[in-house]
Design an enzyme around this catalytic site. Structure first.
Site, PDB file in Angstrom:
ATOM      1  N   ASP A  35      51.041  33.268  51.050  1.00 24.11           N
ATOM      2  CA  ASP A  35      52.464  33.692  51.718  1.00 24.11           C
ATOM      3  C   ASP A  35      52.311  34.384  52.862  1.00 24.11           C
ATOM      4  O   ASP A  35      52.063  35.344  53.330  1.00 24.11           O
ATOM      5  CB  ASP A  35      53.019  34.531  50.643  1.00 24.11           C
ATOM      6  CG  ASP A  35      54.464  35.301  51.514  1.00 24.11           C
ATOM      7  OD1 ASP A  35      54.930  36.122  50.862  1.00 24.11           O
ATOM      8  OD2 ASP A  35      55.024  34.448  52.037  1.00 24.11           O
ATOM      9  N   ASP A  43      57.101  31.249  57.512  1.00 25.38           N
ATOM     10  CA  ASP A  43      57.127  32.083  56.161  1.00 25.38           C
ATOM     11  C   ASP A  43      56.680  31.115  55.231  1.00 25.38           C
ATOM     12  O   ASP A  43      57.698  30.388  54.748  1.00 25.38           O
ATOM     13  CB  ASP A  43      58.057  32.761  55.723  1.00 25.38           C
ATOM     14  CG  ASP A  43      57.982  33.571  54.445  1.00 25.38           C
ATOM     15  OD1 ASP A  43      59.060  34.381  54.063  1.00 25.38           O
ATOM     16  OD2 ASP A  43      56.852  33.564  53.970  1.00 25.38           O
TER      17      ASP A  43
END
Ligand SMILES: CC[C@H](C)[C@H](NC(=O)[C@H](C)NC(=O)[C@@H](CCSC)NC[C@@H](N)Cc1ccccc1)C(=O)O
Length: 325
Positions: free
Chosen positions: A32, A218
């Protein structure tokens, strides 16, 4: 290997999971680039919470050490979160290894994580200033491993409904076509952040959405959440597209011809293929868009963006490289 692992998509490419070995135990984690905590499902959680998950057992690791008095608590933009205590252990990703990496052991996780049994935790790859460990924030795996890599970078090669890869230490130029463009990153908020204020549809005339609009790269967000002006202008070009409150965003007939979308990344246009903007079927005729309006001011370029663009995250000079793939 130099730190090469597979990135395997869940159904509908909701998330991508990659194997990480912690103290000799291998778990699939969600890499992430939008957060900075490495936390895992583990034996401290209830049996109900860990049902179907692969869990880490610190008592079985010869190299685990508890970080006395340390705790973490993280919240995510979708309202999910996790909290617990902290230790250190040896973390190995495809051969790239950090001894004494802070490993956060969840003692509470939100329902969405319990229900996502493919996901056994997150490996944060944003900047360490966002790490939530108290009393002293700890470094991410990437920050710790950076100096030992041939090049201080990692790359994300995420694919639509196919296995891709994360690689630490090199840019595999065989993974993309054309030139890689590098742009500076603004690290003030701890994200891989850049200016993205222009867009065009199917290569048409560029328009400005909001002057100075910011975006983050992201890998842990499924969709592409862009300035509302972008989403509105895009779906105005799609016959039958509606912003459907009930479905929670823009939908369109599944057989619609979706145009390509160009978005600027620090001034250079990147293309998101129209085919990648058809995210998922919501009923027999209707599909939900991979491009949606971002609720906050910040744009979040998630996996939909990565399916069209190979991205390199350079922690040596804080730049992002991107190329079509
Ligand atoms: C509500 C929380 C806000 C967003 C903020 N938190 C963040 O920005 C955290 C670090 N990052 C995130 O919430 C988002 C970026 C939001 S942009 C502000 N990225 C990580 C997210 N995709 C992780 C995830 C993966 C799978 C399932 C769910 C969630 C905070 O703590 O203040």
């Amino acid at each position: 290997g130099t730190g090469l692992v597979t990135a395997t998509p869940e159904a509908n490419d909701v998330e991508y999971l990659s194997p990480v070995t912690i103290g000799g135990q291998t778990l699939n984690l969600d890499f992430d680039s939008g957060s900075s905590d490495l936390w895992v499902f583990n034996t401290q959680l209830s049996r109900a919470a860990t049902q179907g998950h692969t869990i880490y057992d610190p008592t079985k690791s010869k190299t685990f050490a508890l970080m006395q008095g340390a705790s973490f608590q993280i919240s995510y933009g979708d309202g999910s979160g996790a909290a617990g205590n902290v230790g250190t252990d040896t973390v190995d990703i495809g051969g790239a290894t950090v001894t004494q990496q802070a490993v956060e052991l969840a003692t509470a996780v939100s329902r969405s994580f319990v229900e996502d049994t493919n996901n056994n935790g997150l490996l944060g790859l944003a900047f360490s200033q966002l790490n939530t460990i108290q009393p002293a924030p700890q470094k991410t795996f990437f920050d710790n491993v950076k100096s030992s890599l041939a090049e201080p970078l990692f790359t994300a090669d995420l694919r639509a409904q196919a296995a891709g890869a994360y690689e630490f230490g090199r840019v595999d130029t065989s993974k993309f076509t054309g030139e890689m463009t590098w742009v500076p990153v603004n690290t003030t908020d701890g994200f891989w952040q850049f200016t993205s204020e222009k867009f065009s549809i199917d290569g048409g005339a560029p328009q400005t959405s909001t002057a100075g609009a910011q975006a983050i790269a992201d890998t842990g967000t499924t969709l592409l959440l862009a300035d509302p002006a972008v989403a509105q202008a895009y779906y105005a070009q799609v016959d039958g597209a509606v912003d459907d409150e009930q479905q929670g965003g823009f939908t369109f007939p599944c057989n619609a011809q979706l145009p390509d979308l160009q978005l600027d990344v620090g001034g250079t246009m990147a293309t998101v293929k129209g085919t990648d903007i058809n995210f998922a079927q919501v009923d027999d005729q209707t599909c939900f868009g991979g491009l949606q309006a971002s609720p906050a001011g910040l744009q979040i370029y998630g996996d939909i963006f990565f399916k069209s663009n190979f991205v390199a995250f350079n922690g040596g000079n804080n730049t992002l490289g991107f190329a079509q793939h």
